[in-house]
Motif scaffolding. Structure first.
Motif, PDB file in Angstrom:
ATOM      1  N   PRO A  19       0.825  -1.220   0.000  1.00  0.00           N
ATOM      2  CA  PRO A  19       0.000   0.000   0.000  1.00  0.00           C
ATOM      3  C   PRO A  19       0.851   1.260   0.000  1.00  0.00           C
ATOM      4  O   PRO A  19       1.763   1.408   0.812  1.00  0.00           O
ATOM      5  CB  PRO A  19      -0.799  -0.113   1.310  1.00  0.00           C
ATOM      6  CG  PRO A  19      -0.704  -1.540   1.731  1.00  0.00           C
ATOM      7  CD  PRO A  19       0.601  -2.047   1.205  1.00  0.00           C
ATOM      8  N   ALA A  20       0.591   2.162  -0.934  1.00  0.00           N
ATOM      9  CA  ALA A  20       1.286   3.448  -1.015  1.00  0.00           C
ATOM     10  C   ALA A  20       0.431   4.378  -1.861  1.00  0.00           C
ATOM     11  O   ALA A  20      -0.274   3.930  -2.764  1.00  0.00           O
ATOM     12  CB  ALA A  20       2.668   3.297  -1.637  1.00  0.00           C
ATOM     13  N   PRO A  21       0.469   5.676  -1.577  1.00  0.00           N
ATOM     14  CA  PRO A  21      -0.289   6.620  -2.400  1.00  0.00           C
ATOM     15  C   PRO A  21       0.289   6.712  -3.800  1.00  0.00           C
ATOM     16  O   PRO A  21       1.403   6.236  -4.066  1.00  0.00           O
ATOM     17  CB  PRO A  21      -0.138   7.944  -1.644  1.00  0.00           C
ATOM     18  CG  PRO A  21       1.128   7.788  -0.869  1.00  0.00           C
ATOM     19  CD  PRO A  21       1.216   6.345  -0.496  1.00  0.00           C
ATOM     20  N   ASP A  22      -0.451   7.323  -4.704  1.00  0.00           N
ATOM     21  CA  ASP A  22       0.055   7.526  -6.060  1.00  0.00           C
ATOM     22  C   ASP A  22       1.297   8.397  -6.023  1.00  0.00           C
ATOM     23  O   ASP A  22       1.370   9.359  -5.248  1.00  0.00           O
ATOM     24  CB  ASP A  22      -1.006   8.189  -6.939  1.00  0.00           C
ATOM     25  CG  ASP A  22      -2.178   7.272  -7.229  1.00  0.00           C
ATOM     26  OD1 ASP A  22      -2.004   6.035  -7.140  1.00  0.00           O
ATOM     27  OD2 ASP A  22      -3.269   7.782  -7.534  1.00  0.00           O
ATOM     28  N   PRO A  23       2.291   8.098  -6.851  1.00  0.00           N
ATOM     29  CA  PRO A  23       3.506   8.923  -6.868  1.00  0.00           C
ATOM     30  C   PRO A  23       3.244  10.310  -7.430  1.00  0.00           C
ATOM     31  O   PRO A  23       2.376  10.494  -8.282  1.00  0.00           O
ATOM     32  CB  PRO A  23       4.455   8.132  -7.778  1.00  0.00           C
ATOM     33  CG  PRO A  23       3.553   7.319  -8.646  1.00  0.00           C
ATOM     34  CD  PRO A  23       2.367   6.977  -7.796  1.00  0.00           C
ATOM     35  N   GLU A  24       3.997  11.268  -6.925  1.00  0.00           N
ATOM     36  CA  GLU A  24       3.899  12.657  -7.364  1.00  0.00           C
ATOM     37  C   GLU A  24       5.187  13.058  -8.091  1.00  0.00           C
ATOM     38  O   GLU A  24       6.243  12.449  -7.896  1.00  0.00           O
ATOM     39  CB  GLU A  24       3.696  13.579  -6.148  1.00  0.00           C
ATOM     40  CG  GLU A  24       2.420  13.322  -5.368  1.00  0.00           C
ATOM     41  CD  GLU A  24       1.173  13.739  -6.135  1.00  0.00           C
ATOM     42  OE1 GLU A  24       1.293  14.586  -7.052  1.00  0.00           O
ATOM     43  OE2 GLU A  24       0.093  13.222  -5.813  1.00  0.00           O
ATOM     44  N   PRO A  25       5.149  14.104  -8.907  1.00  0.00           N
ATOM     45  CA  PRO A  25       6.377  14.578  -9.564  1.00  0.00           C
ATOM     46  C   PRO A  25       7.402  15.046  -8.544  1.00  0.00           C
ATOM     47  O   PRO A  25       7.050  15.571  -7.480  1.00  0.00           O
ATOM     48  CB  PRO A  25       5.890  15.747 -10.434  1.00  0.00           C
ATOM     49  CG  PRO A  25       4.420  15.524 -10.601  1.00  0.00           C
ATOM     50  CD  PRO A  25       3.963  14.862  -9.340  1.00  0.00           C
ATOM     51  N   VAL A  26       8.671  14.866  -8.876  1.00  0.00           N
ATOM     52  CA  VAL A  26       9.752  15.266  -7.976  1.00  0.00           C
ATOM     53  C   VAL A  26      10.771  16.112  -8.732  1.00  0.00           C
ATOM     54  O   VAL A  26      10.781  16.155  -9.966  1.00  0.00           O
ATOM     55  CB  VAL A  26      10.463  14.031  -7.366  1.00  0.00           C
ATOM     56  CG1 VAL A  26       9.476  13.117  -6.680  1.00  0.00           C
ATOM     57  CG2 VAL A  26      11.242  13.261  -8.436  1.00  0.00           C
ATOM     58  N   PHE A  27      11.611  16.799  -7.977  1.00  0.00           N
ATOM     59  CA  PHE A  27      12.741  17.508  -8.562  1.00  0.00           C
ATOM     60  C   PHE A  27      13.968  17.234  -7.710  1.00  0.00           C
ATOM     61  O   PHE A  27      13.870  16.850  -6.545  1.00  0.00           O
ATOM     62  CB  PHE A  27      12.478  19.014  -8.658  1.00  0.00           C
ATOM     63  CG  PHE A  27      12.510  19.730  -7.327  1.00  0.00           C
ATOM     64  CD1 PHE A  27      13.657  20.390  -6.915  1.00  0.00           C
ATOM     65  CD2 PHE A  27      11.391  19.755  -6.498  1.00  0.00           C
ATOM     66  CE1 PHE A  27      13.700  21.052  -5.695  1.00  0.00           C
ATOM     67  CE2 PHE A  27      11.423  20.409  -5.276  1.00  0.00           C
ATOM     68  CZ  PHE A  27      12.580  21.062  -4.870  1.00  0.00           C
ATOM     69  N   SER A  28      15.137  17.434  -8.305  1.00  0.00           N
ATOM     70  CA  SER A  28      16.389  17.208  -7.594  1.00  0.00           C
ATOM     71  C   SER A  28      17.302  18.405  -7.808  1.00  0.00           C
ATOM     72  O   SER A  28      17.350  18.968  -8.905  1.00  0.00           O
ATOM     73  CB  SER A  28      17.061  15.930  -8.089  1.00  0.00           C
ATOM     74  OG  SER A  28      18.216  15.639  -7.339  1.00  0.00           O
ATOM     75  N   TYR A  29      18.030  18.786  -6.761  1.00  0.00           N
ATOM     76  CA  TYR A  29      18.903  19.961  -6.814  1.00  0.00           C
ATOM     77  C   TYR A  29      20.222  19.625  -6.122  1.00  0.00           C
ATOM     78  O   TYR A  29      20.249  19.100  -5.006  1.00  0.00           O
ATOM     79  CB  TYR A  29      18.229  21.141  -6.110  1.00  0.00           C
ATOM     80  CG  TYR A  29      19.010  22.437  -6.179  1.00  0.00           C
ATOM     81  CD1 TYR A  29      18.814  23.335  -7.220  1.00  0.00           C
ATOM     82  CD2 TYR A  29      19.936  22.758  -5.192  1.00  0.00           C
ATOM     83  CE1 TYR A  29      19.522  24.525  -7.285  1.00  0.00           C
ATOM     84  CE2 TYR A  29      20.649  23.952  -5.238  1.00  0.00           C
ATOM     85  CZ  TYR A  29      20.439  24.834  -6.290  1.00  0.00           C
ATOM     86  OH  TYR A  29      21.134  26.012  -6.347  1.00  0.00           O
ATOM     87  N   HIS A  30      21.336  19.940  -6.815  1.00  0.00           N
ATOM     88  CA  HIS A  30      22.647  19.747  -6.225  1.00  0.00           C
ATOM     89  C   HIS A  30      23.669  20.562  -7.002  1.00  0.00           C
ATOM     90  O   HIS A  30      23.424  20.931  -8.151  1.00  0.00           O
ATOM     91  CB  HIS A  30      23.028  18.263  -6.257  1.00  0.00           C
ATOM     92  CG  HIS A  30      23.322  17.755  -7.646  1.00  0.00           C
ATOM     93  ND1 HIS A  30      22.341  17.408  -8.549  1.00  0.00           N
ATOM     94  CD2 HIS A  30      24.498  17.542  -8.299  1.00  0.00           C
ATOM     95  CE1 HIS A  30      22.884  16.999  -9.683  1.00  0.00           C
ATOM     96  NE2 HIS A  30      24.197  17.081  -9.566  1.00  0.00           N
ATOM     97  N   PRO A  31      24.791  20.904  -6.359  1.00  0.00           N
ATOM     98  CA  PRO A  31      25.093  20.641  -4.953  1.00  0.00           C
ATOM     99  C   PRO A  31      24.710  21.819  -4.066  1.00  0.00           C
ATOM    100  O   PRO A  31      24.740  22.974  -4.503  1.00  0.00           O
ATOM    101  CB  PRO A  31      26.612  20.476  -4.980  1.00  0.00           C
ATOM    102  CG  PRO A  31      27.057  21.462  -6.029  1.00  0.00           C
ATOM    103  CD  PRO A  31      25.965  21.461  -7.080  1.00  0.00           C
ATOM    104  N   VAL A  32      24.367  21.517  -2.841  1.00  0.00           N
ATOM    105  CA  VAL A  32      24.348  22.520  -1.781  1.00  0.00           C
ATOM    106  C   VAL A  32      25.613  22.272  -0.970  1.00  0.00           C
ATOM    107  O   VAL A  32      25.845  21.150  -0.507  1.00  0.00           O
ATOM    108  CB  VAL A  32      23.101  22.389  -0.887  1.00  0.00           C
ATOM    109  CG1 VAL A  32      23.155  23.420   0.250  1.00  0.00           C
ATOM    110  CG2 VAL A  32      21.826  22.557  -1.699  1.00  0.00           C
ATOM    111  N   LEU A  33      26.442  23.282  -0.833  1.00  0.00           N
ATOM    112  CA  LEU A  33      27.744  23.127  -0.185  1.00  0.00           C
ATOM    113  C   LEU A  33      27.720  23.743   1.216  1.00  0.00           C
ATOM    114  O   LEU A  33      27.297  24.890   1.395  1.00  0.00           O
ATOM    115  CB  LEU A  33      28.842  23.787  -1.015  1.00  0.00           C
ATOM    116  CG  LEU A  33      29.019  23.249  -2.437  1.00  0.00           C
ATOM    117  CD1 LEU A  33      30.122  24.014  -3.156  1.00  0.00           C
ATOM    118  CD2 LEU A  33      29.331  21.753  -2.421  1.00  0.00           C
TER     119      LEU A  33
END
Length: 325
Positions: A19-33
């Protein structure tokens, strides 16, 4: 707007029937230093999060020490990261000093090659600088719930989670490892076992691991293992990686996957040649069950873990077993 039905089977987000909810869109950000005094290089982190939503719980994910150039860093573990972010978590991945591409494993440094203390400090530093990280990522400011933070790690990353949970090792007569109470949930995946039983060739290059003890690891931890995660390079005991559960005081939960080896089907990256037991369905089950555990630990009363383990117990061919103490 029309939707492609095949997206429901996206191998990066499907939950293998749990059981898990429907997936949602994601974003990724790097690098944070993050500048850290005396650290050879700044602490670099990657953030992956849902595009929408507020009060996002946080997972700090510690990578392993594997042989690849980029997997043991914030570039790895996409099969886990994508799923957890698509299901409501902000996932923060520090790149530890043992990341292969940093070139520090062979350094003339008493912390090399594993950098265990620095690894544990990295997890705590992420929490110390959580507000700074949040503000540095476009579109993330004000969206994290700093009261709901989990630590998850694989292999050496599992050891790292142990070290902020009371697991210890000895260096120059000093005991290293303490509980960081800011983490509300902890998951150790395929972590090393007791130091006294590390009797394989790895005892020489990784001498500090031979002093590993779980006697003080008192917080609740989910210990995830593979039934066939056995490597005589580390120990001649076939159940050695179960020690974070068996050798530590309760409360602890064991989630052991049948037939699984050290890569648990391929959790460290997509199509990794270093995965000895490639199995996308197993990966999907691993991440879905860990997601359910974290939901219930960080949100008391959330039935996600109860529901997921009920599906597991009711399966005609269960992929894993759960034990608690």
């Amino acid at each position: 707007m029309t939707h492609d039905k095949n997206l429901a089977k996206d191998p990066s987000t499907y939950a293998a029937g749990f059981p898990a909810p429907d997936p949602e869109p994601v974003f990724s950000y790097h690098p944070v230093l993050i500048d850290v005094p005396q650290r050879p290089v700044p602490l670099a982190v990657r953030v992956t999060a849902p595009v929408n939503g507020t009060d996002l719980p946080v997972i700090v994910l510690s990578h392993g020490h594997g042989p690849s150039t980029f997997v043991p860093s914030f570039y790895g573990y996409g099969p886990l990261v994508n799923f957890w972010a698509a299901h409501g978590f902000a996932v923060i991945q520090p790149t530890h000093l043992d990341a292969t591409f940093l070139g520090l494993r062979e350094a003339d440094d008493p912390d090399a090659p594993l950098y265990l203390k620095w690894r544990a400090d990295d997890l705590s530093r992420v929490v110390d600088h959580l507000g700074e990280i949040e503000r540095a990522v476009p579109g993330l400011a004000g969206r994290l719930d700093s009261s709901r933070i989990a630590a998850v790690g694989h292999s050496a990353g599992g050891q790292t989670v142990g070290l902020i949970s009371g697991e210890t090792f000895i260096r120059d007569g000093a005991t290293i490892g303490a509980v960081d109470d800011r983490f509300g949930a902890r998951v150790m995946i395929a972590a090393p076992g007791r130091g006294e039983d590390m009797n394989g060739p790895a005892a020489e290059p990784y001498a500090e691991l031979t002093t590993t003890s779980f006697d003080r690891m008192t917080p609740k931890v989910l210990v995830v293992t593979g039934e066939k995660d056995y490597n005589p390079f580390f120990s001649d005991r076939q159940d050695w990686r179960r020690d974070p559960y068996t050798a530590a005081p309760g409360p602890k939960v064991l989630l052991e996957f049948f037939e699984a080896e050290h890569g648990l089907g391929g959790i460290s990256t997509f199509d990794a040649a270093e995965t000895t037991d490639e199995n996308p369905d197993r990966v999907a089950a691993v991440r879905a069950l860990i997601w359910a555990y974290l939901r219930s630990e960080l949100y008391p009363g959330d039935p996600a873990w109860t529901n997921a383990t009920a599906v597991l117990a009711g399966s005609a061919a269960p992929v894993a077993r759960v034990e608690s103490k």
